[in-house]
Each structure stands twice: as C-alpha cells, then as structure tokens.
Design an enzyme around this catalytic site. Sequence first.
Site, PDB file in Angstrom:
ATOM      1  N   SER A 254      29.340  37.812  39.418  1.00  0.00           N
ATOM      2  CA  SER A 254      29.394  37.311  38.045  1.00  0.00           C
ATOM      3  C   SER A 254      30.560  36.342  37.881  1.00  0.00           C
ATOM      4  O   SER A 254      31.340  36.121  38.811  1.00  0.00           O
ATOM      5  CB  SER A 254      29.534  38.479  37.078  1.00  0.00           C
ATOM      6  OG  SER A 254      30.796  39.081  37.264  1.00  0.00           O
ATOM      7  N   LYS A 255      30.660  35.810  36.686  1.00  0.00           N
ATOM      8  CA  LYS A 255      31.660  34.794  36.354  1.00  0.00           C
ATOM      9  C   LYS A 255      33.067  35.135  36.858  1.00  0.00           C
ATOM     10  O   LYS A 255      33.800  34.260  37.287  1.00  0.00           O
ATOM     11  CB  LYS A 255      31.738  34.605  34.830  1.00  0.00           C
ATOM     12  CG  LYS A 255      30.562  33.862  34.256  1.00  0.00           C
ATOM     13  CD  LYS A 255      30.905  32.391  34.017  1.00  0.00           C
ATOM     14  CE  LYS A 255      29.713  31.567  33.608  1.00  0.00           C
ATOM     15  NZ  LYS A 255      28.801  31.272  34.733  1.00  0.00           N
ATOM     16  N   ARG A 256      33.406  36.415  36.776  1.00  0.00           N
ATOM     17  CA  ARG A 256      34.784  36.735  37.156  1.00  0.00           C
ATOM     18  C   ARG A 256      35.036  36.569  38.663  1.00  0.00           C
ATOM     19  O   ARG A 256      36.174  36.582  39.124  1.00  0.00           O
ATOM     20  CB  ARG A 256      35.188  38.127  36.675  1.00  0.00           C
ATOM     21  CG  ARG A 256      34.500  39.248  37.365  1.00  0.00           C
ATOM     22  CD  ARG A 256      34.686  40.574  36.643  1.00  0.00           C
ATOM     23  NE  ARG A 256      33.809  41.550  37.217  1.00  0.00           N
ATOM     24  CZ  ARG A 256      34.116  42.286  38.280  1.00  0.00           C
ATOM     25  NH1 ARG A 256      35.313  42.162  38.825  1.00  0.00           N
ATOM     26  NH2 ARG A 256      33.261  43.145  38.771  1.00  0.00           N
ATOM     27  N   HIS A 257      33.963  36.379  39.436  1.00  0.00           N
ATOM     28  CA  HIS A 257      34.140  36.112  40.858  1.00  0.00           C
ATOM     29  C   HIS A 257      34.209  34.612  41.138  1.00  0.00           C
ATOM     30  O   HIS A 257      34.334  34.204  42.280  1.00  0.00           O
ATOM     31  CB  HIS A 257      32.979  36.722  41.661  1.00  0.00           C
ATOM     32  CG  HIS A 257      32.871  38.203  41.517  1.00  0.00           C
ATOM     33  ND1 HIS A 257      31.844  38.812  40.829  1.00  0.00           N
ATOM     34  CD2 HIS A 257      33.679  39.202  41.944  1.00  0.00           C
ATOM     35  CE1 HIS A 257      32.028  40.123  40.858  1.00  0.00           C
ATOM     36  NE2 HIS A 257      33.127  40.380  41.517  1.00  0.00           N
ATOM     37  N   GLY A 258      34.079  33.799  40.098  1.00  0.00           N
ATOM     38  CA  GLY A 258      34.094  32.341  40.293  1.00  0.00           C
ATOM     39  C   GLY A 258      32.762  31.750  39.883  1.00  0.00           C
ATOM     40  O   GLY A 258      32.082  32.282  38.999  1.00  0.00           O
TER      41      GLY A 258
END
Length: 493
Positions: A254-258
């Site tokens: 998800s977004k928090r992984h890039g």
Amino acid sequence: MNSINMRTRFAPSPTGEPHVGNIRTAVFAWLFARNNNGSFIIRVEDTDQARSVEGATDSILQSLSWLGVDWDEGPDKGGEYGPYIQSERQKQGIYSKAVETLIDSNQAYYCSCSTERLDKLRKTQIKSSKPPGYDGHCRTKNINQLPAELKSQVVRFAMPKSGVTEVSDTIRGTIKFENALIDDFVILKSDGFPTYHLANVVDDHAMKISHVIRAEEWLPSLPRHINLYNALGFDPPIFAHVPIILAPDRTKLSKRHGATSIKEFRSKGYLASAMLNFLCLLGWSLDDKTEIFTVKELIEFFSIERVSKSSAIFDNKKLEWMNGHYIREFEQSKLIGNLKKYWTDFPVSTFDIEPTTSKLEAVVPLIKDRIKTLEEAAPMINFLFSETLSYDPEMLIQKKMDYKSTLYALNEVLPVINEINPFNANNIEDNLRLLADKLSIKPGQLFGTLRIAATGQRVSPPLFESLEIIGKDKTVESISLAVQKLNSHGDIN
Ligand code: GLU
Ligand code: ZN
C-alpha cells in the site's frame, strides 16, 4: 482445448489509478493469451457506480499500453462481444434477462428485507459468534406474486443449502466449498445494477472467456460464481487464481510502502521494459535463476502452471536493480529516446534549455552506469541545460581551503584553460593536474572547486569529460562568474 478459442480477460473496476497488483494480474492473463495464440479482452466492471471514478478507465488502459500490453477487444476498440463496459451492457438489459431466468426457475428471489432488519440480523449473528450472512428470510415467501411496488429492493440468488461445490483451479488444484456456509447473496441491487458476481458470470459467458485468470482475493467468490454458472446452464471457464502481492513486511502493498500505481513508477523514472519484466516475476518464474527476459521470451516461456501459490513479495530494491540493468543495457539512442519522452511527460523544472540529441549523445555515456532510474539523470546533467548555474559561493571553497586560496586557484585556472588545445578530457586532466601541483594544493581540492564553478553541482559526471562537453568558452565564462561570485561574497565577509 483448441488454442484458437482461448480467450482471457482483464476485468478491472475503474476505481482509481490501477494498483501494480492488478496490472500484474492483467499481464499474466495477457501473457497466457499471447503464449497460446488466444485473445486478450478488456472489460470494464463499473456496476458499483458509487465507487467508479471518472478517468480511471483511461488510466488503466494507459498503464497497460505503456507497458506494451495490447488487447484484441476492449472499451476503446470494440469487438464482436461488446459493449465492453458493464454499465452499457446493463442498459441493454443483458443482466436483467439473466435475473429473470433465475427467478423463473426459482433459483433467485426478491428480498424486501429492510436495512434495519439486516442490521439487526448481523448484530445477533456476531453476538452468537455465527458467520454473518443473509438468513434466507424471503426465500420461502412467495414475494414474486406481490404487487410491483412491494417487490422492493434486491434480488438474491438461492444458493444450494447443502452439498459441496468443487472446482479445479489450474494453480491451486481441487478446491471444495461447503455450500451451507454461503448465504443467498445479492445479484441485482436496488438501483437496478447487477452485483459483481452476476455481471461477471454473465459477461464471462457472453464473451466466451475460456480462462479466468484473476487474483487470489476472488477465491471466496468462486463457489458463488460456479453455482451461478450452473443455475444459468452455462459451462464455467477454467479458473486460475494468481497469488497476492505483499510488501517486504508481508502486509498488503500500500501507499505507506511507496509507489503503488504504474503511473507513480513511471513518474519515478522506471522503464516500461524493466517494469514489465519485474511484474512477471511476481508469482511466476521460469527456473530458479533467470531474471532478465525480453517481451518475446516472456510470451514464449510463460505458463500458468509455473505460477506459484504463495504470495509474491514486491521488492523495490530488486526493481531498482533491474531498472539500472535495463538502462545500462539499452542502446544509446533508445536510452536517449526514453529520457526525452520521460522529460516530456514529467517536465524538469530546472531545465531552461531543451536537451539536444547531440548534447545527450555526449553526456549519456558518462551517466548511464550511474543512474538506476531516469529520474536520476536530470540532477546530474542539469548544468548542460540550464541558463544560469545557481549555487552558494561557499560551495566553491573545498576542505582545508579558504576564500583567498580558492580565489587564487580560480584565477590561476583561467589562463591554463584558455591554453588547452584541443580542449579534450585528456588534455584538460593533464593540465589541471600540473596546475594543482604548481599551486601546491591537492588535485581533489582543485577539481572540487572547478566542478562547482563549471556545473553548480556537487555531483556530476566525471569532471574532465564534463568540461569537454561544456566547451572551452562556456567553461571560461563559468569560472569567471565563479570568481565574481566569490569576490562579492568576500566583500560581504
Ligand atoms: N472487477 C473485478 C476486479 O476489480 C474483477 C475480478 C475478476 O477478475 O473476476 O478485480
Ligand atoms: Zn429478505
């Protein structure tokens, strides 16, 4: 199966920028079709009107095209089994016809339960630790006989109450589902739109899809679909549920992984060829060692049997490595073409001058081994394409040098540079080394100052080659400017 009839599809819901996971699944379906000389179809599943996002279909198609994935039938190009957008098919009454058939054969029924009743039901089920699901309240009521206005809301599918639904999945083998555990799910919503389950089954049949290749997260839907196929008298296609993609921390990517969308990766300077190669290895492999594949090889070697059951890990470091590999292996003209296209799509704010092919031909060989993404190129070669070099004069002063010694060195460099003929990297290096010696400063100190003076950057391609590309006149001009900058800076000090 006769390979002429092999038809796979990608059935995205247009809910935003497509996630790389969805695109990877599309790529598998595409490779499977191409490997078998079959057809690859795109069908847009937009029956959940509330979740549909304007422009999302275009983004999906663009992401696929960018990767080099092509399709034989789809919303933009039509085909024999169109329309390829479910909201348009709904208008043609394709789904309501199927609903009628099911109601007429007592395999579906109207449900007029209120939201309150369903809420209450859910709460009681949770309290008594029962799996939540519809209790079949309206299944036995002869609601079909009710006046139209009372036939409210939704149509549900009458799931068989007992028995087992057995499916053979190409990747996972035989899977068994207990029918009693599956509730009577909605097939037609109160807004008149079919649910995903109904539309998906009706369309895969109508579009003569032979192989459904989709993500593992759709496995729970499989027994519902199989029973719908049976109830409608359709032969189900062959199913293959491909593994989910996880981040290295084994949570959903998800977004928090890039970056998570193809567009984001594109904007970060990843190449289509590297991205495609990388995506194919998320769940598929040819053997334990081969990592780099051309598109031709991917099409030739891909087989659904070699897709793994276990989840794939999205490793950004590996993608970066692979991208760097493709950049290094690219033919010069291809790399330049890619850079130009990239800068057109994602303009570089610090470029004042349009990068010319001749300048790029000179500088690209100096950086191609040093960049892993196209994004990293501009900051390295910015000096060639900006009108003015803006840097803090302090940057000219190297370690163990001061204002005075730096100014002195720069003034000494000017006549030396002027005398270098021809102005090429070798001559520049020889002369500058001699000068450093003469000035009793370390070559590194002199070169550091010059790098800032000539490029305005702490990091640049190799200095002497860079100066050769900049040319003698421009180099002299930049050094004179550095002297001026330092002078006025000194005044302030
Ligand atoms: N519309 C579904 C999705 O968004 C399609 C699932 C399938 O391929 O059956 O993934
Ligand atoms: Zn009901």
